[in-house]
Design a protein around this motif. Structure first.
Motif, PDB file in Angstrom:
ATOM      1  N   GLY A  88      -0.122   9.451   5.435  1.00 45.52           N
ATOM      2  CA  GLY A  88      -0.908   8.918   6.340  1.00 45.52           C
ATOM      3  C   GLY A  88      -0.839   7.634   6.934  1.00 45.52           C
ATOM      4  N   MET A  89      -0.868   6.985   5.643  1.00 46.07           N
ATOM      5  CA  MET A  89      -1.111   5.407   5.939  1.00 46.07           C
ATOM      6  C   MET A  89       0.420   4.981   6.562  1.00 46.07           C
ATOM      7  N   VAL A  90       1.538   5.569   6.415  1.00 44.23           N
ATOM      8  CA  VAL A  90       2.925   5.333   7.140  1.00 44.23           C
ATOM      9  C   VAL A  90       2.463   5.629   8.459  1.00 44.23           C
ATOM     10  N   LEU A  91       2.146   7.117   8.684  1.00 42.75           N
ATOM     11  CA  LEU A  91       2.065   7.304  10.171  1.00 42.75           C
ATOM     12  C   LEU A  91       1.021   6.281  11.022  1.00 42.75           C
ATOM     13  N   ALA A  92      -0.079   5.857  10.142  1.00 45.36           N
ATOM     14  CA  ALA A  92      -1.198   5.074  10.962  1.00 45.36           C
ATOM     15  C   ALA A  92      -0.508   3.820  11.201  1.00 45.36           C
ATOM     16  N   PHE A  93       0.532   3.049  10.196  1.00 46.11           N
ATOM     17  CA  PHE A  93       0.739   1.959  10.733  1.00 46.11           C
ATOM     18  C   PHE A  93       2.012   2.236  11.825  1.00 46.11           C
ATOM     19  N   LEU A 116       3.438   1.214  17.458  1.00 48.27           N
ATOM     20  CA  LEU A 116       3.671   1.658  18.817  1.00 48.27           C
ATOM     21  C   LEU A 116       2.743   1.254  19.912  1.00 48.27           C
ATOM     22  N   PHE A 117       1.345   1.411  19.420  1.00 50.87           N
ATOM     23  CA  PHE A 117       0.277   0.848  20.284  1.00 50.87           C
ATOM     24  C   PHE A 117       0.556  -0.863  20.589  1.00 50.87           C
ATOM     25  N   TYR A 118       0.839  -1.555  19.628  1.00 52.01           N
ATOM     26  CA  TYR A 118       1.277  -2.911  19.659  1.00 52.01           C
ATOM     27  C   TYR A 118       2.462  -3.046  20.734  1.00 52.01           C
ATOM     28  N   LEU A 119       3.352  -2.676  20.692  1.00 56.25           N
ATOM     29  CA  LEU A 119       4.604  -2.509  21.243  1.00 56.25           C
ATOM     30  C   LEU A 119       4.439  -2.248  22.864  1.00 56.25           C
ATOM     31  N   ALA A 120       3.392  -1.561  23.076  1.00 51.63           N
ATOM     32  CA  ALA A 120       3.111  -1.120  24.625  1.00 51.63           C
ATOM     33  C   ALA A 120       2.330  -2.175  25.061  1.00 51.63           C
ATOM     34  N   SER A 121       1.723  -3.081  24.422  1.00 52.88           N
ATOM     35  CA  SER A 121       0.839  -3.980  25.132  1.00 52.88           C
ATOM     36  C   SER A 121       1.732  -5.330  25.852  1.00 52.88           C
ATOM     37  N   VAL A 148     -13.734  13.332   6.071  1.00 52.70           N
ATOM     38  CA  VAL A 148     -13.253  12.151   5.047  1.00 52.70           C
ATOM     39  C   VAL A 148     -11.989  11.855   5.653  1.00 52.70           C
ATOM     40  N   GLY A 149     -11.140  12.813   6.143  1.00 54.78           N
ATOM     41  CA  GLY A 149      -9.675  12.481   6.403  1.00 54.78           C
ATOM     42  C   GLY A 149      -9.768  11.641   7.781  1.00 54.78           C
ATOM     43  N   VAL A 150     -10.618  12.307   9.003  1.00 56.41           N
ATOM     44  CA  VAL A 150     -10.672  11.441  10.126  1.00 56.41           C
ATOM     45  C   VAL A 150     -11.119  10.071   9.867  1.00 56.41           C
ATOM     46  N   PHE A 151     -12.222  10.000   8.953  1.00 56.26           N
ATOM     47  CA  PHE A 151     -12.613   8.615   8.562  1.00 56.26           C
ATOM     48  C   PHE A 151     -11.593   7.659   7.971  1.00 56.26           C
ATOM     49  N   MET A 152     -10.754   8.268   7.176  1.00 52.18           N
ATOM     50  CA  MET A 152      -9.727   7.503   6.526  1.00 52.18           C
ATOM     51  C   MET A 152      -8.611   6.829   7.720  1.00 52.18           C
ATOM     52  N   ALA A 153      -8.558   7.941   8.694  1.00 55.36           N
ATOM     53  CA  ALA A 153      -7.659   7.634   9.660  1.00 55.36           C
ATOM     54  C   ALA A 153      -7.982   6.543  10.644  1.00 55.36           C
ATOM     55  N   VAL A 154      -9.028   6.608  11.029  1.00 57.93           N
ATOM     56  CA  VAL A 154      -9.768   5.629  11.863  1.00 57.93           C
ATOM     57  C   VAL A 154      -9.744   4.295  11.184  1.00 57.93           C
ATOM     58  N   ILE A 155     -10.053   4.091   9.953  1.00 61.05           N
ATOM     59  CA  ILE A 155     -10.118   3.038   9.262  1.00 61.05           C
ATOM     60  C   ILE A 155      -8.703   2.338   9.038  1.00 61.05           C
ATOM     61  N   THR A 156      -7.867   3.127   8.845  1.00 62.95           N
ATOM     62  CA  THR A 156      -6.311   2.628   8.556  1.00 62.95           C
ATOM     63  C   THR A 156      -5.795   2.214   9.808  1.00 62.95           C
ATOM     64  N   LEU A 157      -6.090   2.894  10.930  1.00 65.47           N
ATOM     65  CA  LEU A 157      -5.492   2.639  12.230  1.00 65.47           C
ATOM     66  C   LEU A 157      -6.407   1.484  12.656  1.00 65.47           C
ATOM     67  N   VAL A 196      -0.937  -5.770  12.420  1.00 71.07           N
ATOM     68  CA  VAL A 196       0.199  -5.916  12.929  1.00 71.07           C
ATOM     69  C   VAL A 196       0.289  -7.320  13.943  1.00 71.07           C
ATOM     70  N   PRO A 197      -0.608  -7.596  14.728  1.00 72.23           N
ATOM     71  CA  PRO A 197      -0.261  -8.646  15.627  1.00 72.23           C
ATOM     72  C   PRO A 197      -0.400 -10.034  14.756  1.00 72.23           C
ATOM     73  N   LEU A 198      -1.096 -10.019  13.629  1.00 74.48           N
ATOM     74  CA  LEU A 198      -1.278 -11.203  12.758  1.00 74.48           C
ATOM     75  C   LEU A 198      -0.095 -11.303  11.779  1.00 74.48           C
ATOM     76  N   ILE A 199       0.899 -10.219  11.429  1.00 72.63           N
ATOM     77  CA  ILE A 199       1.964 -10.240  10.812  1.00 72.63           C
ATOM     78  C   ILE A 199       2.845 -10.637  11.649  1.00 72.63           C
ATOM     79  N   VAL A 200       2.941 -10.097  12.796  1.00 77.05           N
ATOM     80  CA  VAL A 200       3.943 -10.718  13.974  1.00 77.05           C
ATOM     81  C   VAL A 200       3.812 -12.162  14.047  1.00 77.05           C
ATOM     82  N   ALA A 201       2.721 -12.597  14.468  1.00 80.95           N
ATOM     83  CA  ALA A 201       2.488 -13.930  14.832  1.00 80.95           C
ATOM     84  C   ALA A 201       2.889 -14.867  13.751  1.00 80.95           C
TER      85      ALA A 201
END
Length: 94
Positions: free
Chosen positions: A11-16, A21-26, A64-73, A80-85
């Motif tokens: 789940g963590m790998v999929l969320a990142f 993908l969302f970042y590359l679309a911006s 709890v799974g949906v909550f974990m997914a939202v927090i990880t996303l 992602v933008p911070l690391i790229v910068a």
């Protein structure tokens, strides 16, 4: 033996992946010279987000799974933008 840690890691790998993908679309992305096509990236990010919810829900209860997914996303979309910068800043000569 429980498979919960494997589902959480997946789940963590999929969320990142979805965050990337969302970042590359911006328009503000700094990795590529031009942004990727908007619709395929958003569809792919949404699909990965749903898979993230399923993976986390398999490890815990559905709510709890949906909550974990939202927090990880949320974390991924923030980091992602911070690391790229930071990487782009180190690459450019001063």
């Amino acid at each position: 033996m429980s498979n919960a840690p494997l589902f959480v890691l997946t789940g963590m790998v999929l969320a990142f992946g979805a965050s990337a993908l969302f970042y590359l679309a911006s328009h503000q992305q700094q990795i590529l010279p031009r942004r990727l096509p908007f619709r395929p990236c958003v569809v792919g990010g949404t699909l990965l987000s749903v898979l993230t919810c399923l993976a986390f829900s398999s490890a815990t209860s559905p709510l709890v799974g949906v909550f974990m997914a939202v927090i990880t996303l949320m974390t991924g979309l923030s980091l992602v933008p911070l690391i790229v910068a930071l990487v782009i800043h180190k690459r450019r000569p001063s």
